[in-house]
Design a protein around this motif. Structure first.
Motif, PDB file in Angstrom:
ATOM      1  N   GLY A 247     -29.871  41.490  56.608  1.00  0.00           N
ATOM      2  CA  GLY A 247     -31.065  41.759  55.719  1.00  0.00           C
ATOM      3  C   GLY A 247     -31.666  40.748  55.080  1.00  0.00           C
ATOM      4  N   GLY A 248     -31.680  39.699  56.163  1.00  0.00           N
ATOM      5  CA  GLY A 248     -32.643  38.150  56.043  1.00  0.00           C
ATOM      6  C   GLY A 248     -32.030  37.343  55.677  1.00  0.00           C
ATOM      7  N   ILE A 276     -14.736  38.738  64.004  1.00  0.00           N
ATOM      8  CA  ILE A 276     -16.177  38.576  63.883  1.00  0.00           C
ATOM      9  C   ILE A 276     -16.337  39.876  62.989  1.00  0.00           C
ATOM     10  N   PHE A 277     -16.141  40.796  63.327  1.00  0.00           N
ATOM     11  CA  PHE A 277     -16.332  42.406  62.681  1.00  0.00           C
ATOM     12  C   PHE A 277     -16.025  41.619  60.871  1.00  0.00           C
ATOM     13  N   ALA A 278     -14.838  41.676  61.146  1.00  0.00           N
ATOM     14  CA  ALA A 278     -14.286  41.539  58.945  1.00  0.00           C
ATOM     15  C   ALA A 278     -15.010  40.959  58.257  1.00  0.00           C
ATOM     16  N   LYS A 279     -15.947  39.447  59.059  1.00  0.00           N
ATOM     17  CA  LYS A 279     -17.397  38.634  57.568  1.00  0.00           C
ATOM     18  C   LYS A 279     -18.329  39.628  58.189  1.00  0.00           C
ATOM     19  N   PHE A 280     -18.688  40.361  59.500  1.00  0.00           N
ATOM     20  CA  PHE A 280     -19.665  41.152  59.518  1.00  0.00           C
ATOM     21  C   PHE A 280     -19.633  42.836  58.402  1.00  0.00           C
ATOM     22  N   GLU A 286     -21.933  44.189  50.983  1.00  0.00           N
ATOM     23  CA  GLU A 286     -22.472  43.034  49.515  1.00  0.00           C
ATOM     24  C   GLU A 286     -24.417  43.648  50.274  1.00  0.00           C
ATOM     25  N   ALA A 287     -24.701  43.394  51.320  1.00  0.00           N
ATOM     26  CA  ALA A 287     -26.116  44.070  51.333  1.00  0.00           C
ATOM     27  C   ALA A 287     -26.419  45.207  50.320  1.00  0.00           C
ATOM     28  N   ALA A 288     -25.748  46.008  51.200  1.00  0.00           N
ATOM     29  CA  ALA A 288     -26.066  47.724  50.840  1.00  0.00           C
ATOM     30  C   ALA A 288     -25.672  47.125  49.701  1.00  0.00           C
ATOM     31  N   THR A 289     -24.803  47.024  48.767  1.00  0.00           N
ATOM     32  CA  THR A 289     -24.594  47.508  47.163  1.00  0.00           C
ATOM     33  C   THR A 289     -25.930  46.834  46.027  1.00  0.00           C
ATOM     34  N   ARG A 290     -26.451  45.393  47.279  1.00  0.00           N
ATOM     35  CA  ARG A 290     -27.269  45.030  46.589  1.00  0.00           C
ATOM     36  C   ARG A 290     -28.779  45.896  46.570  1.00  0.00           C
ATOM     37  N   MET A 316     -32.344  50.837  54.096  1.00  0.00           N
ATOM     38  CA  MET A 316     -30.668  50.507  54.600  1.00  0.00           C
ATOM     39  C   MET A 316     -30.997  48.961  55.342  1.00  0.00           C
ATOM     40  N   PRO A 317     -29.930  47.373  54.975  1.00  0.00           N
ATOM     41  CA  PRO A 317     -30.092  46.427  55.596  1.00  0.00           C
ATOM     42  C   PRO A 317     -30.216  46.475  57.121  1.00  0.00           C
TER      43      PRO A 317
END
Length: 408
Positions: A247-248, A276-280, A286-290, A316-317
Motif C-alpha cells: 500500500g505504498g 519475512i512472512f511474519a513482518k509481511f 495493518e494496511a487492510a485495516t486502514r 485491497m492493498p
C-alpha cells in the motif's frame, strides 16, 4: 480434468492446423518457436504440449522453469524407430552432463545416463539420454506460420514412477533452465534465434516462446518491458529485491543487502521465509485495516484471508517489489495477489514457506500469470510487464491480438 484436457486439445489442434509447412531446419533461421501452455485446475501446474518422433506424436509436459532438460516417460505407447540412444563417450553425452559437478565416466559401448529431476516431488532418478525429432511452431522471415522439424533433439527417458505428483496425463517435464540441453538452449543453437525465452502464463491458455517475442506479443508490449538483472544459479532464475512496499509503505527488514527472489513455475503461490512472512503479514493486515477491510479466519493453505463484502475491484492493498531502484518495481495486485476461496472470502496469495526455505522469497505461478516475462540469458536480464490486466489484455487474449491473428 476433462474440461482442461478438452480445452487444451482444441487450442493446440487449432494452432497445429494453422501451421502447415514442414521443412528441414538446416539453413533456417526463425525469430521464435512457440509452445501453447494450459493450466491444470487440479494441481495448478502449467502444462505444455510438444510433438515428437516419427511419425509425430504429442506429449503433455509440466513446465519447470529451473529444469535442466526435457524428460519423459518413454515406456508408454510404442517405441519410435526415430529415437536413438546416446553413447556415454559421445560429445552429446558430455554436453548433457556439463552442468554435473560429479565425475563423468565414459565406457565404450555403454549408454549415456543422466539424472532427470521431478521438480514437484524433488526426487531424481536415472534415465537414458536419447535424441529424436521434435516439431516447433515458428515464423520465418518470409513465411508466416510454419512448423519446423528439429532433428537430433536431446532429452532423457525416465521410469514411469517418476511421473508421481504431475498433472494427470502429463508424461514428463519441460526444463527451461540454462543447461546446455534445456529447451531454450537447444532451440537457440538449432533454429538460430537469440538465447532468450518468454513466458506468458494464464489461468486458461498461455504460451512459452523461445527467441524474440515481438511477432507474437506485438512491438508495443515487448518494448514496454522493464528490465532487472537476472541471477542464474545452476539452472534456477533469481532476481534481487531491494525492498517490499505494501500500500505504498515500505517494510523494514533487518537483513544485509538485497532479498533474493527465485522464480518458479512449480510453486503455485509466492512463498516467503517465515521471518519475512511474519513482518509481511503484520504490515498487510495493518494496511487492510486502514482500508476498512475485515480480516477473517484463514483457509488452508493461505494464512491471510479477508472478507470481500463491500470490496470493489482492486481496493485491497497492493504489493510492490522494489528491485534495483525506486524506478524499477514489480507491481502485484488485484487478481495476481488475491485468491477467492469462498463466497465473500478472499485470501492473499502469499504463503509462509517455513524457516528452512532456501531462498528468502519464491515467486510462484499465480503472481506470474498475465505477466509477460522475458528471460534474456545472453545478457542476464529479466524483462517484465507487470500485470497485462491493467493494459486491457491477458496472456490468453494477447495471442490473437498480436501478429498471430494472421494465421489463426
Amino acid at each position: 480434468m476433462a474440461s482442461f484436457t478438452h480445452r487444451f486439445l482444441l487450442f493446440f489442434s487449432f494452432l497445429l492446423h494453422c501451421f502447415t509447412n514442414i521443412f528441414p531446419v538446416l539453413g533456417f533461421r526463425s525469430s521464435f518457436a512457440l509452445f501453447p501452455v494450459a493450466k491444470d485446475a487440479a494441481t495448478l501446474q502449467y502444462v505444455a504440449r510438444i510433438s515428437h518422433g516419427t511419425p509425430l506424436r504429442s506429449s503433455d509436459l509440466v513446465l519447470d522453469l529451473g529444469g535442466s532438460f526435457l524428460w519423459m516417460d518413454c515406456d508408454y505407447g510404442h517405441v519410435y524407430s526415430s529415437s536413438r540412444l546416446i553413447s556415454s563417450c559421445s560429445v552429446n553425452c558430455s554436453r548433457a552432463k556439463s552442468h554435473d559437478l560429479g565425475k563423468r565416466s565414459c565406457l565404450l559401448n555403454t549408454n549415456c545416463y543422466v539424472f532427470p529431476n521431478n521438480g514437484v516431488t524433488g526426487l531424481a532418478s536415472t534415465g537414458e539420454l536419447v535424441e529424436d525429432t521434435i516439431a516447433v511452431d515458428t515464423v520465418d522471415l518470409l513465411k508466416v506460420g510454419t512448423t519446423t522439424t528439429v532433428d537430433h533433439f536431446l532429452f532423457s527417458c525416465a521410469p514411469t514412477f517418476h511421473l508421481q505428483g504431475l498433472a494427470s496425463g502429463a508424461k514428463g517435464m519441460l526444463g527451461l533452465g540454462k543447461a546446455s540441453i534445456s529447451l531454450p538452449s537447444q532451440l537457440s543453437s538449432s533454429i538460430g534465434h537469440p538465447q532468450k525465452f518468454s513466458l506468458c502464463l494464464s489461468s486458461s491458455t498461455g504460451v512459452v516462446l523461445t527467441g524474440n517475442g515481438d511477432a507474437i506479443f506485438g512491438t508495443k508490449t515487448a518494448r514496454s518491458l522493464i528490465y532487472t538483472p537476472l541471477v542464474i544459479k545452476q539452472n534456477d532464475y533469481f532476481i534481487h529485491v531491494k525492498s517490499i512496499k505494501i500500500g505504498g509503505r515500505r517494510l523494514s527488514f533487518h537483513v544485509g543487502g538485497k532479498l533474493e527472489a527465485k522464480l518458479s513455475t512449480i510453486v503455485p503461490y509466492t512463498k516467503m521465509e517465515s521471518s519475512i512472512f511474519a513482518k509481511f503479514s503484520k504490515a498487510y493486515v495493518e494496511a487492510a485495516t486502514r482500508m476498512n477491510v475485515t480480516r477473517v479466519a484463514a483457509v488452508a493453505p493461505f494464512g491471510l484471508c479477508f472478507s470481500s463484502k463491500g470490496v470493489v475491484g482492486n481496493s485491497m492493498p497492493g504489493i510492490e517489489l522494489v528491485l534495483q531502484s525506486e524506478m524499477v518495481k514489480w507491481r502485484i495486485e488485484g487478481r495476481n495477489l488475491m485468491v477467492k476461496v469462498r463466497e465473500e472470502r478472499m485470501c492473499v496469495g502469499v504463503l509462509d514457506g517455513g524457516w528452512e526455505q532456501s531462498s528468502p522469497i519464491v515467486i510462484g505461478g499465480h503472481q506470474m500469470e498475465d505477466n509477460l516475462l522475458e528471460f534474456d540469458i545472453e545478457s542476464s536480464m529479466l524483462g517484465f510487464s507487470s500485470s497485462l490486466l491493467f493494459k486491457g489484455t491477458t496472456c490468453s487474449s494477447s495471442l490473437p491480438d498480436s501478429n498471430l491473428k494472421h494465421f489463426i
